[in-house]
Design a protein around this motif. Structure first.
Motif, PDB file in Angstrom:
ATOM      1  N   TYR A  12       0.842  -1.197   0.000  1.00 16.31           N
ATOM      2  CA  TYR A  12       0.000   0.000   0.000  1.00 16.31           C
ATOM      3  C   TYR A  12       0.869   1.236   0.000  1.00 16.31           C
ATOM      4  O   TYR A  12       0.597   2.197  -0.728  1.00 16.31           O
ATOM      5  N   ALA A  13       1.938   1.202   0.774  1.00 19.40           N
ATOM      6  CA  ALA A  13       2.850   2.347   0.823  1.00 19.40           C
ATOM      7  C   ALA A  13       3.481   2.597  -0.551  1.00 19.40           C
ATOM      8  O   ALA A  13       3.628   3.747  -0.975  1.00 19.40           O
ATOM      9  N   ILE A  14       3.819   1.521  -1.227  1.00 22.75           N
ATOM     10  CA  ILE A  14       4.398   1.664  -2.567  1.00 22.75           C
ATOM     11  C   ILE A  14       3.383   2.284  -3.519  1.00 22.75           C
ATOM     12  O   ILE A  14       3.670   3.247  -4.225  1.00 22.75           O
ATOM     13  N   GLN A 117      13.323  15.805  -7.487  1.00 24.60           N
ATOM     14  CA  GLN A 117      13.970  16.408  -6.318  1.00 24.60           C
ATOM     15  C   GLN A 117      12.967  16.687  -5.213  1.00 24.60           C
ATOM     16  O   GLN A 117      13.195  16.359  -4.054  1.00 24.60           O
ATOM     17  N   ILE A 118      11.859  17.305  -5.604  1.00 27.56           N
ATOM     18  CA  ILE A 118      10.830  17.627  -4.606  1.00 27.56           C
ATOM     19  C   ILE A 118      10.388  16.379  -3.857  1.00 27.56           C
ATOM     20  O   ILE A 118      10.301  16.363  -2.639  1.00 27.56           O
ATOM     21  N   SER A 119      10.154  15.320  -4.624  1.00 29.93           N
ATOM     22  CA  SER A 119       9.561  14.146  -3.991  1.00 29.93           C
ATOM     23  C   SER A 119      10.554  13.370  -3.127  1.00 29.93           C
ATOM     24  O   SER A 119      10.148  12.637  -2.234  1.00 29.93           O
ATOM     25  N   THR A 120      11.839  13.560  -3.378  1.00 30.15           N
ATOM     26  CA  THR A 120      12.815  12.869  -2.539  1.00 30.15           C
ATOM     27  C   THR A 120      13.438  13.823  -1.517  1.00 30.15           C
ATOM     28  O   THR A 120      14.468  13.510  -0.902  1.00 30.15           O
ATOM     29  N   ASN A 121      12.819  14.945  -1.345  1.00 29.81           N
ATOM     30  CA  ASN A 121      13.306  15.953  -0.414  1.00 29.81           C
ATOM     31  C   ASN A 121      13.407  15.393   1.019  1.00 29.81           C
ATOM     32  O   ASN A 121      12.474  14.762   1.502  1.00 29.81           O
ATOM     33  N   GLY A 122      14.544  15.628   1.655  1.00 35.46           N
ATOM     34  CA  GLY A 122      14.718  15.175   3.032  1.00 35.46           C
ATOM     35  C   GLY A 122      15.104  13.706   3.153  1.00 35.46           C
ATOM     36  O   GLY A 122      15.180  13.164   4.249  1.00 35.46           O
ATOM     37  N   ILE A 123      15.322  13.065   2.021  1.00 40.96           N
ATOM     38  CA  ILE A 123      15.749  11.660   2.051  1.00 40.96           C
ATOM     39  C   ILE A 123      17.214  11.610   1.627  1.00 40.96           C
ATOM     40  O   ILE A 123      17.566  12.136   0.577  1.00 40.96           O
ATOM     41  N   SER A 124      18.034  11.006   2.463  1.00 40.87           N
ATOM     42  CA  SER A 124      19.475  10.987   2.172  1.00 40.87           C
ATOM     43  C   SER A 124      19.816  10.011   1.049  1.00 40.87           C
ATOM     44  O   SER A 124      19.031   9.119   0.725  1.00 40.87           O
TER      45      SER A 124
ATOM     46  N   ILE B 134      10.365   5.689   4.356  1.00 41.08           N
ATOM     47  CA  ILE B 134      10.885   6.484   3.239  1.00 41.08           C
ATOM     48  C   ILE B 134       9.788   6.727   2.201  1.00 41.08           C
ATOM     49  O   ILE B 134       9.624   7.841   1.705  1.00 41.08           O
ATOM     50  N   LEU B 135       9.019   5.680   1.921  1.00 48.90           N
ATOM     51  CA  LEU B 135       7.926   5.835   0.954  1.00 48.90           C
ATOM     52  C   LEU B 135       6.913   6.858   1.438  1.00 48.90           C
ATOM     53  O   LEU B 135       6.393   7.656   0.648  1.00 48.90           O
ATOM     54  N   ASN B 136       6.635   6.837   2.729  1.00 44.27           N
ATOM     55  CA  ASN B 136       5.700   7.819   3.270  1.00 44.27           C
ATOM     56  C   ASN B 136       6.232   9.243   3.141  1.00 44.27           C
ATOM     57  O   ASN B 136       5.466  10.177   2.894  1.00 44.27           O
TER      58      ASN B 136
END
Lengths: 145, 145
Positions: A12-14, A117-124, B134-136
């Motif tokens: 569901y998360a995916i 970029q926006i969607s992966t913001n804050g993810i290392s 991460i997905l969230n």
DNA sequence: CTAGTATATTTGATATATCAAATATATTTA
DNA sequence: TAAATATATTTGATATATCAAATATACTAG
């Protein structure tokens, strides 16, 4: 009820993530080019950067060959792409981006990059690598069976 | 070329994983019930466990309301589900699983569970939690914009 | 009570997903 | 070389995705 255990939840998360991402992408793309879809924008980018057949594009972005035929034919109708026959192998299509396609792509590329970029913001980077590794494991598990 | 940086790559990995999972699911489901789709099987399960409206199902599994209407109507046609009007709120549909639906679900539930287990094989609970987190984040990033 | 607004669902139009079967061309094998 | 096999693409059928607009019913403010 439904989201009762971690191995269920994950799917569901995916789904949720990919749909949120597609929605964002579609919205942002529409701001600059109103008659192109997310898939079409991506495919336009691929064609412009590579001499590549439909089948190869399909394999690259995990699409069915039948879908590819239809997507390409819509792109041709909208004059983003031109298709000819490869004279060395007459089964294969040769796809070329048109002038209109090129001009559109100039506007699209920064949007596509910005969406990512926006969607992966804050993810290392490390987390992204982890994510990718786990997803690849899922893919392999599914393909073995 | 296309898969040039991690933040791009990740979306391909997501697409690849979810498609591989759907393919596995469809194949396994087909072995026991030939005329039901992955989505329909999931929705059947949801309806059987809950007194729930179409809109609520849609929100739960991230589907469009229009899609939900069509999926439900196919399930009715195949006699997995019966739909009546909620007398307290005549806008709302009341969905009930049929006998055929129940019998089918008995075969489907173990398959659905097994598919999830197979595909997350070798991935620890911790990793699944990380993945979900991460997905969230991605989901939230996309929704903010 | 009535007009305006909100909610649940549907419909129409278009795009994509997926499987199976068909075409066309290329390559390999007997 | 003819037949069998492989590859690239297409077509048909059906399911799902998505947006916009329409319906029907419910609710709220004036």
């Amino acid at each position: 009820m439904i989201f009762n255990n971690p191995s269920s939840t994950i799917f569901y998360a995916i789904e949720e993530a990919i749909k949120a991402y597609r929605k964002l992408s579609a919205k942002e793309i529409k701001k600059v080019i109103s008659d192109i879809t997310v898939d079409q924008a991506l495919i336009l980018q691929i064609i412009s950067e590579n001499q590549i057949t439909q089948t190869e594009i399909a394999d690259l972005i995990f699409k069915d060959y039948a879908s590819m035929t239809r997507i390409i034919s819509l792109m041709i109708k909208k004059e983003y792409v031109i298709k000819t026959v490869n004279q060395q192998d007459k089964r294969a299509a040769v796809l070329k981006i048109t002038k209109k396609g090129e001009i559109s792509l100039k506007k699209l590329t920064p949007i596509i990059n910005k969406n990512r970029q926006i969607s992966t913001n804050g993810i290392s980077q490390t987390e992204l690598e982890q994510l990718k590794t786990i997803l690849n494991t899922i893919t392999q598990n599914c393909k073995i069976n």
